[in-house]
Design a protein around this motif. Structure first.
Motif, PDB file in Angstrom:
ATOM      1  N   THR A 751     -17.041 -33.729  33.805  1.00  0.00           N
ATOM      2  CA  THR A 751     -17.929 -34.163  32.765  1.00  0.00           C
ATOM      3  C   THR A 751     -17.899 -35.812  33.181  1.00  0.00           C
ATOM      4  O   THR A 751     -18.388 -36.605  32.254  1.00  0.00           O
ATOM      5  CB  THR A 751     -16.854 -34.352  31.185  1.00  0.00           C
ATOM      6  OG1 THR A 751     -16.799 -33.278  30.859  1.00  0.00           O
ATOM      7  CG2 THR A 751     -17.142 -35.583  29.845  1.00  0.00           C
ATOM      8  N   ASN A 755     -20.724 -38.657  33.091  1.00  0.00           N
ATOM      9  CA  ASN A 755     -21.018 -39.677  32.651  1.00  0.00           C
ATOM     10  C   ASN A 755     -21.052 -40.826  33.140  1.00  0.00           C
ATOM     11  O   ASN A 755     -21.306 -41.696  33.279  1.00  0.00           O
ATOM     12  CB  ASN A 755     -20.016 -39.478  31.488  1.00  0.00           C
ATOM     13  CG  ASN A 755     -19.973 -38.553  30.128  1.00  0.00           C
ATOM     14  OD1 ASN A 755     -21.081 -38.371  30.133  1.00  0.00           O
ATOM     15  ND2 ASN A 755     -18.829 -38.628  29.519  1.00  0.00           N
ATOM     16  N   ASN A 853     -25.872 -25.461  29.070  1.00  0.00           N
ATOM     17  CA  ASN A 853     -25.251 -26.636  28.907  1.00  0.00           C
ATOM     18  C   ASN A 853     -25.081 -27.412  29.765  1.00  0.00           C
ATOM     19  O   ASN A 853     -24.779 -28.433  29.816  1.00  0.00           O
ATOM     20  CB  ASN A 853     -23.463 -26.234  28.874  1.00  0.00           C
ATOM     21  CG  ASN A 853     -23.456 -24.738  27.870  1.00  0.00           C
ATOM     22  OD1 ASN A 853     -24.339 -24.983  27.400  1.00  0.00           O
ATOM     23  ND2 ASN A 853     -22.437 -23.833  28.010  1.00  0.00           N
ATOM     24  N   ASP A 856     -28.069 -30.305  28.598  1.00  0.00           N
ATOM     25  CA  ASP A 856     -27.489 -30.755  27.510  1.00  0.00           C
ATOM     26  C   ASP A 856     -26.306 -32.401  27.914  1.00  0.00           C
ATOM     27  O   ASP A 856     -26.425 -32.990  27.154  1.00  0.00           O
ATOM     28  CB  ASP A 856     -27.077 -29.594  27.248  1.00  0.00           C
ATOM     29  CG  ASP A 856     -27.782 -29.209  25.715  1.00  0.00           C
ATOM     30  OD1 ASP A 856     -28.894 -28.982  26.084  1.00  0.00           O
ATOM     31  OD2 ASP A 856     -26.862 -27.712  25.619  1.00  0.00           O
ATOM     32  N   ALA A 857     -25.035 -32.059  28.592  1.00  0.00           N
ATOM     33  CA  ALA A 857     -24.234 -32.802  28.563  1.00  0.00           C
ATOM     34  C   ALA A 857     -25.162 -34.185  29.784  1.00  0.00           C
ATOM     35  O   ALA A 857     -24.541 -35.217  29.965  1.00  0.00           O
ATOM     36  CB  ALA A 857     -23.768 -32.112  29.749  1.00  0.00           C
ATOM     37  N   GLU A 859     -28.780 -34.286  29.454  1.00  0.00           N
ATOM     38  CA  GLU A 859     -29.666 -35.262  28.821  1.00  0.00           C
ATOM     39  C   GLU A 859     -29.197 -36.563  27.685  1.00  0.00           C
ATOM     40  O   GLU A 859     -29.795 -36.781  26.882  1.00  0.00           O
ATOM     41  CB  GLU A 859     -30.778 -34.695  28.040  1.00  0.00           C
ATOM     42  CG  GLU A 859     -31.234 -34.117  29.757  1.00  0.00           C
ATOM     43  CD  GLU A 859     -32.647 -32.688  29.329  1.00  0.00           C
ATOM     44  OE1 GLU A 859     -33.096 -31.836  28.916  1.00  0.00           O
ATOM     45  OE2 GLU A 859     -33.767 -32.905  30.193  1.00  0.00           O
ATOM     46  N   SER A 860     -28.071 -35.139  27.370  1.00  0.00           N
ATOM     47  CA  SER A 860     -27.807 -36.501  25.641  1.00  0.00           C
ATOM     48  C   SER A 860     -27.267 -37.529  26.064  1.00  0.00           C
ATOM     49  O   SER A 860     -26.475 -38.791  25.280  1.00  0.00           O
ATOM     50  CB  SER A 860     -26.173 -35.172  25.120  1.00  0.00           C
ATOM     51  OG  SER A 860     -25.153 -35.316  26.242  1.00  0.00           O
ATOM     52  N   ILE A 861     -27.272 -37.918  27.221  1.00  0.00           N
ATOM     53  CA  ILE A 861     -26.646 -39.628  27.691  1.00  0.00           C
ATOM     54  C   ILE A 861     -27.771 -40.223  27.955  1.00  0.00           C
ATOM     55  O   ILE A 861     -27.285 -41.209  28.804  1.00  0.00           O
ATOM     56  CB  ILE A 861     -24.954 -39.112  28.238  1.00  0.00           C
ATOM     57  CG1 ILE A 861     -25.233 -38.567  30.582  1.00  0.00           C
ATOM     58  CG2 ILE A 861     -23.679 -38.807  27.907  1.00  0.00           C
ATOM     59  CD1 ILE A 861     -24.439 -39.190  30.577  1.00  0.00           C
ATOM     60  N   GLY A 862     -29.062 -39.465  27.731  1.00  0.00           N
ATOM     61  CA  GLY A 862     -29.915 -40.538  28.675  1.00  0.00           C
ATOM     62  C   GLY A 862     -30.584 -40.336  30.039  1.00  0.00           C
ATOM     63  O   GLY A 862     -31.170 -41.185  30.276  1.00  0.00           O
ATOM     64  N   GLU A 864     -31.337 -37.949  33.610  1.00  0.00           N
ATOM     65  CA  GLU A 864     -32.464 -37.089  33.580  1.00  0.00           C
ATOM     66  C   GLU A 864     -31.755 -35.722  34.350  1.00  0.00           C
ATOM     67  O   GLU A 864     -31.574 -36.237  35.526  1.00  0.00           O
ATOM     68  CB  GLU A 864     -33.617 -37.545  34.036  1.00  0.00           C
ATOM     69  CG  GLU A 864     -34.233 -38.870  33.633  1.00  0.00           C
ATOM     70  CD  GLU A 864     -35.315 -39.549  34.214  1.00  0.00           C
ATOM     71  OE1 GLU A 864     -36.195 -39.230  35.131  1.00  0.00           O
ATOM     72  OE2 GLU A 864     -35.799 -40.510  33.939  1.00  0.00           O
TER      73      GLU A 864
END
Length: 1013
Positions: A751, A755, A853, A856-857, A859-862, A864
């Motif tokens: 993670t 991130n 999954n 999602d992890a 693209e959910s924070i913008g 690519e």
């Protein structure tokens, strides 16, 4: 009378090759930092090519018959010297005084530190060092056969059947290799004699003050070289005469000017020294008939068989030097040849010591101190404890850097390594302690390992270790350990210990000012030591100049030499003479970002931020290094070039189809061709930088293309390439020792990497080092690790392990983001052994199918997900094996996992996968469908790391593991030869062989024997 050798013109190629060998020698030499800085300054002005050309022309004119050029003559007349301390009156390296052990004998309570002996090095223009190197290349090589194989120091390796030096860049064989060979051969010879039932006597001799005592007969040297007066030998002679004049003035000695001394610090001196002692070597062997004789410059090691000292002689006592030496004289040198026992005047008026004087040909005047004479006798009837202990110690010392520094096993205290305890009785009794001596070697190894650890993860300031450093560098030891200043400063720079840097610098300056000397040139000695301190600071700060700027602005003492040190740093970087191995990303040295800027590359830097900076050419190759590869002081390893190419490709990568990672497209009217460019570019640059032509080390060719037609155009859907590695490793039994890891991949680390960036903690570093060291202990051929396990920042460390240990690695890199794209790369590192060359090749591959999954992890924070069009896979051929690699979710595509049918010995899979049951079914069906070994590594908390083989169910999983708190490696040997022998059989004949399950229908048996070739 022999005809004199013909004049050989010095070509542009010869002078550049010579300069390259000199520069390489200086790069690896840790003794003469003054020469290193002088060479850096010589090259950094950018006119080195013109300087070499001018020197070449001047020497050619001289060799053709002209007088020596006035410029070179002036350089010789202006030769100077550089003095470093050898020993001090109050520094015996012991804590024992008059039978009493005192813990602070070197304490700072002395007003003066009395210098007892010093070493005088030649200090001259670089052109004279080039001439000395050129002398070795063109004239000195003709002495190799006369010197013989018993001499191990300054060893020249010639191309077979020629007088040309073998190897790129190297002037001499590697110091450590020859030194280790010199000792080990003697120990092995002794053990062999004892095993055969013979007595053995080991003799160790040391020639006193060799370079400041030897006298060179240049007439004899020219005769042996068959050269004229207009030769490079004559120039070396002039240099030696000038140096002797300087030494005479300093020491007050009257060395005969007919036969000059050999300058320490001039590369030619080592070869001439070996030539001088070559007749002595032969005479010793004739007199003593040893089973082993070896000499490392002025250290001599002799092994004698069935030579037994007379123990029945009551006068013969090891404590009585006279009786020992008389026995040796009477036993071997009864006619006083080639050694003559003499009694000499003692310095303190006590019983005069004895010396052996060399009287063989050109060695007159040289002596061997009998107090340094060592005899070790071994009987075959008694235990070999001393010999075995010594051999074990040598092995431990030689492998000190074979394993990465494991912090849990490594002593946290410098005190533990910096001192050796000596005992007179059992180790368990305190009263048995006889002495405590400082260990330069132990301290040096300890600090080197600490620096290595700090380059993997930034260590914070260690106050405990800093205190130990100042206990070690205390009083006169601050001066006597001057050759460790650079290493200590480097450690303090890497850990950003500003307070300790300032304190150590202040203590050294203070100690230098306390030096007292009864001889001439005390001010020169102090000046030279202050210069040496500058050189150490320059090298220590060369990769972190910003820290020096900060310190020098706020510390008056450090700021006094600011301009000099800043210029040194600039010159060292531009000439590539810094310590490259301290860099977390050594390929930096090949870029303009390194050579033309003073950016920080160690310490608290973010490697990914530096590599992938927007709008900055941090990865731009210094193109001049391709045309001027002779300026590169060392061999550039293939993995360094791979890393540079990988980083460059990622930085330039976009989602456009014509910029697919590591490939490019060639379009035709109705079709397209995908060409892999990564391998070609890596090998091409490797050859250009190293001036070699090893184009077949690694090759990649197009294999299969799976295409589909869209709007009348044929478009590739899956592209596969064959990566072939050239390797000389003998592997006729086709067995591969695999290590399957059972390690935990922390979700928090994944993670954080997605991130922000990878966590590079000390605990994480310990995990990786333990695994790498366990792989070494288990002698694995290949280690498989899970997906998203290795931080990009540590990719070089893994590659370096692969090259040094010749071990393959397969793993997934942790996610990292560049240009807002979050990369997941599966990586294969394959070692290469080709002749004397040991390299490794890094093959990264972008994940074709990110899991839902995972997407999602990201693209959910913008961010690519990088697209791959087409999808790409590799078929590897290495050491006779043939295999491929899949990255977790890719295996869920039945078409993708079937593309290498009939072509695989092994299929490797790296995973971070919760759905163990589903992937277990995939593993077993893939193993049977493709009829190959299937090896996968998953995080230990989900488990199912395993090896699957196409056999009956009861033995189908020779390794299968899950769980546990500790990370481990399970070792297993794959028998690929047996698998292929079975696959060569056709149905129905396979049914009679129960070793494996039958191959699937339409299995292409013809492909079996062609695998791996």
């Amino acid at each position: 009378m022999k005809e004199q050798a013909q004049f050989k013109e010095i070509t542009d190629e010869i002078i550049k090759d010579t300069y390259s060998r000199l520069k390489s020698f200086v790069y690896y030499d840790n003794f003469n930092l003054a020469l290193r800085i002088r060479l850096a300054r010589f090259e950094s002005d950018g006119n080195v090519t013109q300087k070499l050309s001018q020197l070449r022309q001047e020497l050619n004119e001289y060799l053709k018959g002209s007088n020596l050029n006035s410029r070179i003559t002036k350089m010789i007349t202006q030769i100077g010297y550089f003095t470093v301390p050898k020993s001090f009156e109050n520094d015996s390296n012991s804590h024992k005084v008059n039978g009493i052990l005192i813990s602070n004998t070197g304490a700072n309570n002395h007003d003066k530190y009395i210098l007892r002996k010093s070493t005088i090095l030649i200090d001259c223009e670089i052109e004279l060092h080039i001439i000395a190197t050129l002398w070795i290349v063109l004239e000195g090589v003709h002495l190799v056969n006369k010197i013989g194989k018993d001499s191990y120091g300054y060893h020249i390796q010639l191309k077979e059947g020629t007088t040309e030096i073998d190897g790129k860049k190297r002037l001499f064989s590697k110091y450590f290799d020859k030194y280790q060979e010199w000792r080990d051969k003697g120990i092995r010879a002794a053990k062999k004699q004892i095993e055969d039932g013979n007595d053995v006597l080991l003799v160790s001799l040391d020639i006193k003050n060799f370079f400041h005592s030897v006298h060179v007969d240049f007439r004899q040297l020219k005769k042996d070289l068959n050269c004229s007066e207009k030769s490079l030998t004559s120039i070396i002679e002039k240099i030696c005469f000038k140096h002797t004049q300087i030494v005479n003035e300093i020491t007050g000695d009257k060395h005969p000017l007919k036969k000059p001394l050999l300058p320490i610090g001039l590369v030619s001196s080592g070869i001439i020294a070996n030539w001088l002692l070559s007749d002595f070597d032969k005479s010793i062997k004739d007199k003593m008939a040893p089973v082993y004789y070896g000499r490392y410059v002025d250290d001599i090691f002799i092994v004698l068989s069935n030579v037994k000292p007379d123990f029945n002689n009551p006068k013969q006592d090891n404590s009585n030097t006279k009786d020992i030496t008389e026995w040796i004289r009477d036993r071997f040198f009864y006619d006083n040849k080639p050694l003559n026992l003499k009694k000499t005047e003692s310095d303190n008026g006590n019983d005069a010591p004895y010396v052996f004087e060399l009287n063989e040909n050109m060695c007159n005047g040289l002596t061997i101190q009998t107090k340094k004479l060592k005899l070790f006798y071994f009987s075959p009837d008694w235990p070999l404890a001393m010999l075995n202990k010594f051999e074990k110690t040598l092995e431990e010392n030689s492998s000190a850097f074979w394993f990465l520094p494991d912090e849990e096993k490594m002593e946290d205290s410098l005190d533990d390594k910096a001192y050796d305890m000596h005992y007179e009785d059992t180790i368990n009794k305190f009263r048995s302690v006889s002495d405590v001596k400082a260990s330069k070697y132990g301290a040096s190894v300890f600090l080197a390992k600490r620096i290595k650890l700090s380059t993997l993860h930034l260590n914070s300031t260690d106050e405990k270790l800093a205190k130990e450093v100042f206990r070690f560098f205390n009083g006169v030891a601050t001066l006597s350990l001057y050759n460790m200043w650079e290493k200590v400063f480097t450690y303090l720079v890497v850990t950003k210990d500003l307070r300790s840097i300032k304190k150590l610098h202040k203590d050294i300056v203070k100690a230098i000012n306390k030096i007292s000397y009864t001889g001439n040139g005390i001010e020169q000695i102090k000046t030279n030591l202050n210069d040496y301190l500058d050189y150490c600071l320059s090298l220590a700060f060369s990769h972190y100049p910003e820290l020096y700027d900060k310190l020098s602005k706020h510390d008056k003492l450090l700021g006094e030499r600011r301009l000099v040190i800043k210029e040194n740093i600039k010159s060292l970087r531009k000439s590539l003479l810094t310590r490259h191995h301290y860099l977390p990303f050594p390929p930096f040295v090949l870029t303009r970002y390194y050579t033309e800027q003073e950016t920080n590359l160690i310490g608290d830097v973010d490697l990914l931020e530096i590599l992938f900076k927007d709008n900055e050419n941090t990865l731009e190759l210094d193109e001049s290094l391709k045309t001027e590869n002779w300026r590169i002081p060392r061999w550039i390893h293939l993995q360094e070039i791979c890393l540079l190419k990988i980083a460059t490709a990622i930085k330039n990568h976009t989602n456009k189809i014509d910029l697919l990672l590591f490939h490019h497209f060639v379009r035709t009217e109705n079709n397209e061709k995908i060409e892999e460019i990564y391998t070609k570019e890596c090998i091409s640059l490797f050859n250009e930088l190293n001036n070699t032509s090893l184009y077949d080390l690694a090759t990649t060719i197009e294999h299969k293309r799976y295409s589909e037609t869209f709007e009348s155009k044929k478009t590739s859907r899956i592209a596969t390439d064959i990566v072939s590695i050239k390797d000389d490793t003998k592997n006729e039994d086709l067995k591969l020792t695999i290590g399957v890891s059972n390690v935990k991949v922390h979700l928090s680390h994944i993670t954080e990497a997605i991130n922000k960036k990878s966590i590079l903690s000390r605990k994480k570093r310990e995990t990786h080092i333990k695994l790498l060291n366990e792989a070494t202990s288990e002698r694995l051929d290949l280690l498989l690790l899970p997906e998203t396990f290795v931080p990009f920042e540590w990719l070089f460390a893994y590659a370096d392990e692969a090259r040094r240990k010749q071990r393959a690695f397969i793993f997934g890199l942790e996610h990292f983001t560049v240009n807002n794209k979050c990369y997941n790369l599966a990586t294969t590192i394959l070692p290469i052994k080709s002749g004397k060359i040991k390299e490794c090749f890094i093959v990264p591959r972008l994940k074709n199918h990110y899991s839902p999954n995972e997407i999602d992890a990201i693209e959910s924070i913008g961010k690519e997900v990088p697209k791959t069009t087409p999808n790409a896979y590799h078929l590897f051929k290495w050491r006779g094996f043939q295999f491929t690699l899949y990255n977790c979710y890719e295996l869920t595509n039945v078409v993708h996992r079937s593309i290498f049918g009939s072509e695989l010995d092994m299929l490797f899979a790296v995973e971070y996968n919760k759905d163990v049951n589903y992937f277990s079914n995939i593993a077993e069906s893939t193993c049977r469908d493709l009829h190959c070994y299937y090896i996968q590594a998953n995080t230990s908390d989900y488990g199912d790391s395993r090896i699957v083989q196409p056999t009956e169910s009861v033995i189908m999983n020779p390794i299968r593991i899950k769980g546990g708190e500790n990370n481990v490696i399970l070792k297993y040997k794959l028998d690929v030869k047996s698998l292929r022998q079975f696959q060569n059989k056709r149905m129905p004949y396979q049914r009679n062989d129960k070793s494996f399950k039958s191959t699937p229908p339409d299995y292409d048996h013809k492909k079996v024997n062609g695998r791996g070739t």
